[in-house]
Write a protein that holds these residues in place. Structure first.
Motif, PDB file in Angstrom:
ATOM      1  N   TYR A  67      -1.894  -2.621  27.510  1.00 43.80           N
ATOM      2  CA  TYR A  67      -3.025  -3.543  27.514  1.00 43.80           C
ATOM      3  C   TYR A  67      -3.280  -4.090  28.923  1.00 43.80           C
ATOM      4  CZ  TYR A  67      -5.979  -7.458  26.110  1.00 43.80           C
ATOM      5  OH  TYR A  67      -7.007  -8.331  25.981  1.00 43.80           O
ATOM      6  N   LEU A  68      -2.220  -4.410  29.654  1.00 45.14           N
ATOM      7  CA  LEU A  68      -2.386  -4.880  31.035  1.00 45.14           C
ATOM      8  C   LEU A  68      -3.041  -3.796  31.888  1.00 45.14           C
ATOM      9  CD1 LEU A  68       0.925  -6.820  31.675  1.00 45.14           C
ATOM     10  CD2 LEU A  68      -1.362  -7.763  31.282  1.00 45.14           C
ATOM     11  N   LEU A  69      -2.633  -2.557  31.670  1.00 40.35           N
ATOM     12  CA  LEU A  69      -3.264  -1.440  32.373  1.00 40.35           C
ATOM     13  C   LEU A  69      -4.737  -1.347  31.998  1.00 40.35           C
ATOM     14  CD1 LEU A  69      -3.094   1.080  34.170  1.00 40.35           C
ATOM     15  CD2 LEU A  69      -2.435   2.360  32.117  1.00 40.35           C
ATOM     16  N   TYR A  70      -5.042  -1.569  30.717  1.00 39.78           N
ATOM     17  CA  TYR A  70      -6.426  -1.526  30.244  1.00 39.78           C
ATOM     18  C   TYR A  70      -7.259  -2.629  30.911  1.00 39.78           C
ATOM     19  CZ  TYR A  70     -10.386  -1.689  27.091  1.00 39.78           C
ATOM     20  OH  TYR A  70     -11.647  -1.690  26.590  1.00 39.78           O
ATOM     21  N   ILE A  71      -6.699  -3.826  31.027  1.00 38.05           N
ATOM     22  CA  ILE A  71      -7.409  -4.923  31.693  1.00 38.05           C
ATOM     23  C   ILE A  71      -7.677  -4.547  33.148  1.00 38.05           C
ATOM     24  CG2 ILE A  71      -7.179  -7.299  32.523  1.00 38.05           C
ATOM     25  CD1 ILE A  71      -5.698  -7.915  29.927  1.00 38.05           C
TER      26      ILE A  71
END
Length: 106
Positions: A67-71
């Motif tokens: 999710y952090l990568l997605y953000i």
């Protein structure tokens, strides 16, 4: 990330997290209920306590990294228009949250 840090510091100092609007309106636990307390427990390396607050806290650690990568990718897409943004990634995270919310309220 700054907002998350502020929330964790506030919780650590006061013992109160953010009230859950979903729970206030429906009476059911949302997928994130207990996550602030679980995050504090994880930071204190008390994984058993984090699991008690919400099993999602530990089972989603790999997903949280994703999710952090997605953000990061979303921000890069907005700033630079780079094309590695995929809608399927956000749908996957949303499906996990919905399934967990249904299972925890059965």
């Amino acid at each position: 990330m700054a907002a998350l840090s502020a929330l964790l510091v506030s919780y650590h100092l006061t013992g109160h997290g953010l009230p859950c609007l979903f729970r206030a309106l429906t009476g059911y636990l949302c997928p994130g209920c207990g996550m602030t307390r679980a995050a504090v427990a994880i930071l204190g390396e008390d994984f058993a306590k984090a699991w008690q607050y919400t099993p999602l806290s530990l089972t989603l650690l790999p997903v949280f990294a994703f999710y952090l990568l997605y953000i990061y990718k979303t921000g890069r897409y907005i700033r630079k228009g780079e094309e590695d943004f995929k809608l399927g990634e956000s749908v996957f995270l949303l499906l996990i949250a919905i399934c967990f919310a249904i299972a925890r309220n059965l």
